[in-house]
Design an enzyme around this catalytic site. Structure first.
Site, PDB file in Angstrom:
ATOM      1  N   HIS A 254     -90.691 -73.980-156.757  1.00  0.00           N
ATOM      2  CA  HIS A 254     -89.968 -73.894-157.927  1.00  0.00           C
ATOM      3  C   HIS A 254     -88.466 -73.317-157.695  1.00  0.00           C
ATOM      4  O   HIS A 254     -87.677 -73.794-158.529  1.00  0.00           O
ATOM      5  CB  HIS A 254     -90.505 -73.020-159.078  1.00  0.00           C
ATOM      6  CG  HIS A 254     -91.873 -73.917-159.600  1.00  0.00           C
ATOM      7  ND1 HIS A 254     -92.970 -73.458-160.126  1.00  0.00           N
ATOM      8  CD2 HIS A 254     -92.002 -75.374-159.800  1.00  0.00           C
ATOM      9  CE1 HIS A 254     -93.783 -74.216-160.562  1.00  0.00           C
ATOM     10  NE2 HIS A 254     -93.452 -75.515-160.144  1.00  0.00           N
TER      11      HIS A 254
ATOM     12  N   ASP B  56     -94.609 -98.990-140.622  1.00  0.00           N
ATOM     13  CA  ASP B  56     -95.574 -99.584-139.621  1.00  0.00           C
ATOM     14  C   ASP B  56     -95.224-100.763-138.747  1.00  0.00           C
ATOM     15  O   ASP B  56     -95.674-100.686-137.779  1.00  0.00           O
ATOM     16  CB  ASP B  56     -96.893 -99.938-140.596  1.00  0.00           C
ATOM     17  CG  ASP B  56     -97.592 -98.657-141.062  1.00  0.00           C
ATOM     18  OD1 ASP B  56     -97.842 -97.696-140.216  1.00  0.00           O
ATOM     19  OD2 ASP B  56     -97.898 -98.843-142.223  1.00  0.00           O
TER      20      ASP B  56
ATOM     21  N   CYS C  72     -89.331-102.654-148.188  1.00  0.00           N
ATOM     22  CA  CYS C  72     -89.810-101.268-148.764  1.00  0.00           C
ATOM     23  C   CYS C  72     -89.980-100.190-147.883  1.00  0.00           C
ATOM     24  O   CYS C  72     -90.490 -99.071-148.181  1.00  0.00           O
ATOM     25  CB  CYS C  72     -90.957-101.648-149.634  1.00  0.00           C
ATOM     26  SG  CYS C  72     -92.553-102.142-148.748  1.00  0.00           S
TER      27      CYS C  72
HETATM   28  C1  PEP Z   1     -94.073 -99.005-144.406  1.00  0.00           C
HETATM   29  O1  PEP Z   1     -95.226 -98.960-143.630  1.00  0.00           O
HETATM   30  O2  PEP Z   1     -93.240 -99.248-144.057  1.00  0.00           O
HETATM   31  C2  PEP Z   1     -94.573 -98.728-145.622  1.00  0.00           C
HETATM   32  C3  PEP Z   1     -93.831 -98.749-146.643  1.00  0.00           C
HETATM   33  O3  PEP Z   1     -95.645 -98.172-146.105  1.00  0.00           O
HETATM   34  P1  PEP Z   1     -96.306 -96.727-145.713  1.00  0.00           P
HETATM   35  O4  PEP Z   1     -95.173 -95.834-145.258  1.00  0.00           O
HETATM   36  O5  PEP Z   1     -96.770 -96.245-147.060  1.00  0.00           O
HETATM   37  O6  PEP Z   1     -97.235 -97.026-144.613  1.00  0.00           O
HETATM   38 MG    MG Z   2     -97.362 -98.914-144.082  1.00  0.00          MG
END
Ligand code: PEP
Ligand code: MG
Length: 600
Positions: A194, A460, A507
C-alpha cells in the site's frame, strides 16, 4: 561503483538526490507492568478509548489521502480501519489484560506480535504486503497508549531528504511532504504494498525491497535513488549526480508527452492506424487499461478465477466477470483466453501426478479438452456475457488443428444447450487461436482458415522456439523474442493471416516494449495487446514513427544473424525518429554506426 550500488524494486518512478534520513520505525519498547486487579477494567477502557482515537485519526488520514492520492487510493485506509474493528482481535487483547493484569499497551503488543508471526508463517506474499499496514496501526495504538506521538519522527526532517526505513506503511507515506521527503527507500515491500501505491499516486520516487539498506546506509549519507530502475547509489560523485539530474529531466519531459498522448489515436507518421489493446490478468488492471484508453482487451487471462480460489468458479461468476470487463470497454472487443492451466498452476480439481516436464505436459487447451465439463462451463459463461459485450474467446497452446475444431464444436453445442434451456446467450462468438508454439506458427495458414483470428503469444513462442525456459533466470539473456528465428515465425503468421483475410495480433510481452512494438508493426501487425502500464509509451512510440520505416527495419531484422544485431539495427532505425534516451535511458547505439541525425 558496484559496492556503492544497492538494488531493489522501483515502485514509484523518478530520481531523487538527497541525504538519507534513516528511521528506525519499530514497535516501541513497552515496559512490562502488572496493574493492581482493581485497575484492570480501567485498562480495558483505555484500550477502547485508544482504538477509538486511532480510528478517528485513520479517518483523517483517509480524507488526506482522498485529497492527495484519490478516492480509490484512499480506500487503502479501510483495510487499517477494519483491523481496528476486528472483534476477535480486540477481545483477545482485553482477555490478556484481564487474565494477566497487563497494561493495555503490553497486551496490545503481545497480541500484535502474535498476529505478525502468524501472517509471516503463512508465507503468503499478499499477507506479507499487508504486514506493513498492520504494523503501522499497531504502533500507532501502542504509541497512543504510551502518550507518545508517532508523527514526531518526521519533525526532524528539515531539508529535502530520502527516507530510509525497514518497512513503510501507508499511514506514514500519505503524510509525507514532498518538499522535505524527496524519495523513499525501504528494505521490505513490493510493488503492491500500500505504501508503494500511495507513493506512486503522490508522486514520490520509491525503491522498495532493498536488502541490507538499514545496515549499509548511514544517517546523512548522500543518495541518488532511482525509482524507475530500482537502484540506490551511495555517496555519488558530482558527475554521477549531474547524470542523474539529466536523466530525471528527460523522464519528466517524456512523462508530460505521455500525458498528452493518452487522448490521441495510435497512428504512425505515415497514417497507419494501430489498435492498442490491454492485457488484463487481474480485475484491478481494468482501471489502468481504461485510463490509458485501451481499445479493448486483447488478452483476458482467466487463470486467477481458479488459482486464487479453492473451488472452481461457477458459470454465473465467470459470466458476470466477462460481462463486467466487456462493459468496461464498450464498443471494443474483449478476448477471453480460456484456462491456461498446467505446469505448477494446477489447482486441486486438476491435480494429477507430478510431470517430469510440465512445460511440455498436460497444459492449457489439452487440459480443457480432456475435462470438457470445466471447459463447457467457461464457454457457456462467455456466450452469456457476449449478449452484453463484444466477447471473443481464444485458446492457448494450440499445436493441432483438431483442437480448434473440437473447441468450435463445444461452443456450438453449448450455444444450442443454452438456447434449449431458454438462457439468454449468443448463438456464436469469434473463436481465435493463440499462436505460441512453433507448431501453430508453422500451421498458421491452416489455423487461420479454421478460426476467426490469430494472436501471437510471444512469451511461449520464444520459450518453445529457442528452448529457453521463460522462468529460468539463468537463461534470461537467451530469452530473446527478437531472435531472428522467432521473427521468421512472426512473419509467417502475419502473412498467413493476411492471406486468409483474418486479423492477427500480438499479445505477448514483446508488444509492450516500444522498440519491439516498432518491429512488430514492421512485420505487419496492426493490433497489439499491451500490459496496461506500457500503453502510453507504446502509443507515443507509434506516433513518432512511420510504418514504411518499420517495414524496412523488419526486413533487415529478418536477415540478421543474431538477436543482438536485431536490437542494434532497431535502435539505429528508431533513433532517426525518436530521442532514444527518452525511451530507454540506458540505450546505447552500436559504436561507430551513429547516424548523422541522431538525437542522443
Ligand atoms: C504468451 O505466452 O506470450 C502469452 C501471452 O501467454 P502467457 O504469458 O499467459 O503464457
Ligand atoms: Mg502463453
Amino acid at each position: 561503483m558496484s559496492e556503492r550500488l544497492l538494488k531493489g524494486i522501483g515502485v514509484s518512478a523518478g530520481i531523487a538526490v538527497g541525504p538519507a534520513v534513516v528511521v528506525r520505525w519499530t514497535m516501541p519498547e513497552v515496559p512490562h507492568r502488572v496493574v493492581p486487579r482493581s485497575q484492570v477494567e480501567k485498562e480495558v477502557r483505555r484500550l477502547r478509548a485508544a482504538v477509538r482515537d486511532v480510528k478517528r485519526y485513520l479517518q483523517e488520514l483517509k480524507t488526506k489521502a482522498e485529497d492527495r492520492a484519490g478516492v480509490d487510493e484512499a480506500r487503502i485506509f479501510d483495510a487499517q480501519l477494519l483491523m481496528l474493528e476486528d472483534k476477535q482481535f480486540l477481545s483477545g487483547v482485553a482477555d490478556l489484560i484481564r487474565e494477566n493484569r497487563l497494561t493495555a499497551e503490553k497486551a496490545f503488543e503481545f497480541k500484535a506480535l502474535e498476529v505478525r508471526d502468524m501472517w509471516t508463517a503463512t508465507g503468503s506474499p499478499r499477507l506479507k504486503d499487508r504486514l506493513a499496514d498492520f504494523s503501522g496501526v499497531a504502533i500507532r495504538v501502542i504509541e497512543h497508549l504510551m502518550h507518545r506521538g508517532a508523527d514526531e519522527l518526521w519533525e526532524g526532517i528539515t531539508q529535502p531528504s530520502v527516507v530510509v526505513a525497514k518497512e513503510l506503511g501507508p499511514g506514514l507515506t500519505v503524510q509525507l511532504d514532498r518538499e522535505h521527503v524527496v524519495g523513499l527507500v525501504s528494505e521490505e515491500g513490493t510493488r503492491t504494498s500500500h505504501a508503494a501505491i500511495l507513493a506512486h499516486s503522490i508522486g514520490i520516487p520509491a525503491v522498495f525491497g532493498v536488502a541490507g539498506a538499514m545496515q549499509r546506509i548511514e544517517q546523512g549519507t548522500t543518495l541518488v535513488m532511482d525509482g524507475t530502475r530500482g537502484t540506490v547509489l551511495l555517496n555519488p560523485t558530482a558527475p554521477e549526480i549531474a547524470e542523474a539530474r539529466a536523466r530525471e529531466r528527460r523522464r519528466r519531459e517524456l512523462a508530460s508527452q505521455l500525458e498528452e498522448v493518452v487522448e490521441q489515436p495510435a497512428v504512425t507518421t505515415d497514417g497507419v492506424r494501430i489498435r492498442l489493446r490491454g492485457n488484463v490478468d487481474l480485475p484491478d488492471e481494468i482501471r489502468a487499461a481504461q485510463e490509458h484508453r485501451a481499445e479493448g482487451v486483447g488478452l483476458l487471462r482467466t487463470e486467477f478465477l481458479i488459482t486464487s480460489h479453492t473451488a472452481l468458479p461457477t458459470e454465473d461468476e465467470q459470466a458476470e466477470y466477462f460481462r463486467r470487463v466487456g462493459e468496461a470497454f464498450a464498443g471494443h472487443p474483449v478476448v477471453v483466453r480460456t484456462y491456461d492451466l498446467g505446469g505448477d498452476k494446477l489447482p486441486g480439481p486438476f491435480r494429477v501426478q507430478a510431470e517430469g516436464n510440465p512445460q511440455l505436459g498436460w497444459r492449457a487447451i489439452r487440459v480443457c479438452l480432456d475435462r470438457p465439463e470445466i471447459f463447457r462451463t467457461q464457454l457457456r459463461a462467455a456466450l452469456r456475457a457476449a449478449v452484453h459485450a463484444d466477447i471473443h474467446v481464444m485458446i492457448p497452446l494450440v499445436t493441432r488443428l483438431d483442437e480448434v475444431d473440437r473447441t468450435r464444436a463445444l461452443v456450438s453445442e453449448e450455444a444450442a444447450n443454452l438456447a434449449r434451456d431458454g438462457v439468454e446467450a449468443k448463438a456464436s462468438l469469434p473463436v481465435g487461436v493463440m499462436v505460441e508454439t512453433p507448431a501453430a506458427a508453422v500451421m498458421a495458414d491452416r489455423l487461420a482458415a479454421v478460426s476467426d483470428f490469430l494472436s501471437v503469444g510471444t512469451n511461449d513462442l520464444t520459450q518453445y522456439t529457442l528452448v529457453v525456459d521463460r522462468g529460468n533466470a539463468r537463461l534470461a539473456d537467451r530469452f530473446n523474442p527478437h531472435d531472428p528465428s522467432v521473427l521468421r515465425l512472426l512473419k509467417l503468421v502475419a502473412d498467413a493471416a493476411r492471406a486468409a483475410g483474418k486479423p492477427a495480433s500480438v499479445c505477448g510481452e514483446m508488444a509492450s516494449e516500444p522498440l519491439l512494438a516498432f518491429l512488430l508493426i514492421g512485420l505487419g501487425y496492426e493490433t497489439l495487446s499491451v500490459a496496461p502500464p506500457a500503453l502510453p509509451l507504446v502509443k507515443w512510440t507509434v506516433r513518432q514513427v512511420g510504418a514504411a520505416r518499420a517495414r524496412a527495419a523488419a526486413e533487415q531484422a529478418l536477415a540478421a544473424r543474431t538477436a543482438d544485431e536485431v536490437l542494434d539495427l532497431l535502435r539505429l532505425a528508431l533513433a532517426e525518429a525518436v530521442d532514444l534516451k527518452l525511451l530507454d535511458p540506458d540505450a546505447r547505439l552500436p559504436a561507430g554506426r551513429r547516424a548523422a541525425s541522431l538525437n542522443v
